[in-house]
Design a protein around this motif. Structure first.
Motif, mmCIF file in Angstrom:
data_model
loop_
_atom_site.group_PDB
_atom_site.id
_atom_site.type_symbol
_atom_site.label_atom_id
_atom_site.label_comp_id
_atom_site.label_asym_id
_atom_site.label_seq_id
_atom_site.Cartn_x
_atom_site.Cartn_y
_atom_site.Cartn_z
ATOM 1 N N ASN A 67 0.811 -1.214 0.000
ATOM 2 C CA ASN A 67 0.000 0.000 0.000
ATOM 3 C C ASN A 67 0.845 1.266 0.000
ATOM 4 N N ARG A 68 2.001 1.228 0.632
ATOM 5 C CA ARG A 68 2.847 2.423 0.644
ATOM 6 C C ARG A 68 3.350 2.748 -0.761
ATOM 7 N N PHE A 69 3.718 1.729 -1.533
ATOM 8 C CA PHE A 69 4.175 1.957 -2.905
ATOM 9 C C PHE A 69 3.021 2.441 -3.784
ATOM 10 N N LEU A 70 1.856 1.875 -3.602
ATOM 11 C CA LEU A 70 0.695 2.300 -4.386
ATOM 12 C C LEU A 70 0.313 3.741 -4.049
ATOM 13 N N ARG A 71 0.428 4.120 -2.774
ATOM 14 C CA ARG A 71 0.143 5.512 -2.405
ATOM 15 C C ARG A 71 1.135 6.457 -3.055
ATOM 16 N N LEU A 72 2.391 6.031 -3.146
ATOM 17 C CA LEU A 72 3.405 6.866 -3.800
ATOM 18 C C LEU A 72 3.037 7.113 -5.259
ATOM 19 N N ILE A 73 2.604 6.075 -5.959
ATOM 20 C CA ILE A 73 2.202 6.227 -7.353
ATOM 21 C C ILE A 73 0.974 7.123 -7.463
ATOM 22 N N ARG A 74 0.018 6.937 -6.574
ATOM 23 C CA ARG A 74 -1.182 7.787 -6.619
ATOM 24 C C ARG A 74 -0.804 9.248 -6.401
ATOM 25 N N ASN A 75 0.118 9.498 -5.480
ATOM 26 C CA ASN A 75 0.575 10.875 -5.254
ATOM 27 C C ASN A 75 1.219 11.449 -6.508
ATOM 28 N N MET A 76 1.952 10.605 -7.246
ATOM 29 C CA MET A 76 2.567 11.045 -8.494
ATOM 30 C C MET A 76 1.501 11.431 -9.516
ATOM 31 N N LEU A 77 0.466 10.614 -9.617
ATOM 32 C CA LEU A 77 -0.576 10.839 -10.619
ATOM 33 C C LEU A 77 -1.408 12.081 -10.336
ATOM 34 N N THR A 78 -1.529 12.442 -9.069
ATOM 35 C CA THR A 78 -2.457 13.515 -8.688
ATOM 36 C C THR A 78 -1.742 14.753 -8.160
ATOM 37 N N ALA A 79 -0.465 14.919 -8.507
ATOM 38 C CA ALA A 79 0.313 16.047 -7.978
ATOM 39 C C ALA A 79 -0.151 17.388 -8.538
#
Length: 267
Positions: free
Chosen positions: A181-193
């Motif tokens: 989940n931590r890695f997936l949250r990192l990707i989501r943060n990238m997508l929605t910056a």
């Protein structure tokens, strides 16, 4: 921690065997991966092009990597909004392009290395876009050597591929294999910056053609599936529209996330 080559080799083997990944985020603490990422991108044409801030490859140092890793350990790293510019397309229109900060480029390259190592063994052999050692020339070679009974060539273009990707579907597909989940949250943060245009902030609920990792995620979304899943052709040349497409036996080859070539195997 293990060196970058060992980490990526382990991920390739897990991808080849179809095993899930549950400890990807801890690799964001691996300094050797950042050094490898730096070696990959420091000479790129855009390395000296600033994003929304003045940071470029010139300010890179091992101390900077240590700061990024410290932020990752505390889950405090946040992607900055990209600086959006518009570049001309061949058809005369303009295409929006996001320019990330240097730190975000570096982190994005580490994410790309991890995703590419894991997903590359699962991609269709007919996929040639944004893959190491592959491209239009290898696609044409496959056509020449394998599809000798070809009669029709139909080029398709998936309109606004990056801008039309549904983030929730993308994240759901990534979560099928990445159980971290931590890695997936990192990707989501990238997508929605978000992005900055004319020095005004805009949210990005969907488009994400702003990071080098985005083509790999689209590949991961579509090319991990059987080749026929990418055979949707959205435009046909007028001269071919009258052809009896329903009666043709077709195969598909992906030239990239937004370009699909289909052809008839009938003689």
């Amino acid at each position: 921690m293990q060196d970058a080559g060992t980490v990526l080799a382990v991920l390739r083997e897990r991808g080849r065997k179809g095993l899930p990944c549950d400890e990807l985020y801890r690799q964001m603490f691996n300094k050797s991966l950042y050094l490898l990422a730096y070696g990959n991108i420091y000479s790129n044409q855009g390395a000296m092009t600033p994003g929304a801030c003045d940071e470029t490859a010139d300010g890179m140092s091992e101390e900077k990597i240590d700061q990024i890793i410290a932020a990752m350990r505390g889950e405090r790293y946040r992607f900055a909004p990209v600086r959006r510019v518009h570049i001309p397309k061949k058809n005369g229109k303009l295409r929006p392009l996001g320019l990330p900060s240097w730190s975000d480029k570096l982190v994005g390259e580490v994410v790309r290395l991890l995703l590419e190592a894991y997903y590359e063994p699962t991609f269709s052999g007919h996929s040639h876009g944004f893959r190491k050692g592959r491209g239009c020339h290898t696609a044409l070679r496959e056509v020449q050597e394998t599809w000798t009974g070809t009669v029709w060539f139909i080029e398709g273009d998936i309109s606004d591929c990056f801008g039309s990707i549904d983030h929730e579907i993308l994240m759901t597909i990534l979560a099928e294999k990445i159980r971290d989940n931590r890695f997936l949250r990192l990707i989501r943060n990238m997508l929605t910056a978000g992005y900055m245009e004319a020095w005004q902030y805009h949210q990005t609920p969907r488009p994400f053609q702003d990071h080098d990792v985005s083509p790999r995620m689209v590949n991961g979304r579509s090319m991990e599936r059987p080749a026929h899943r990418v055979a949707s052709v959205t435009s046909l040349r007028p001269a071919m529209r009258s052809a009896p497409i329903a009666r043709l036996r077709r195969a598909a080859m992906a030239l990239g996330p937004d370009r699909v070539l289909t052809w008839d195997l009938s003689s």
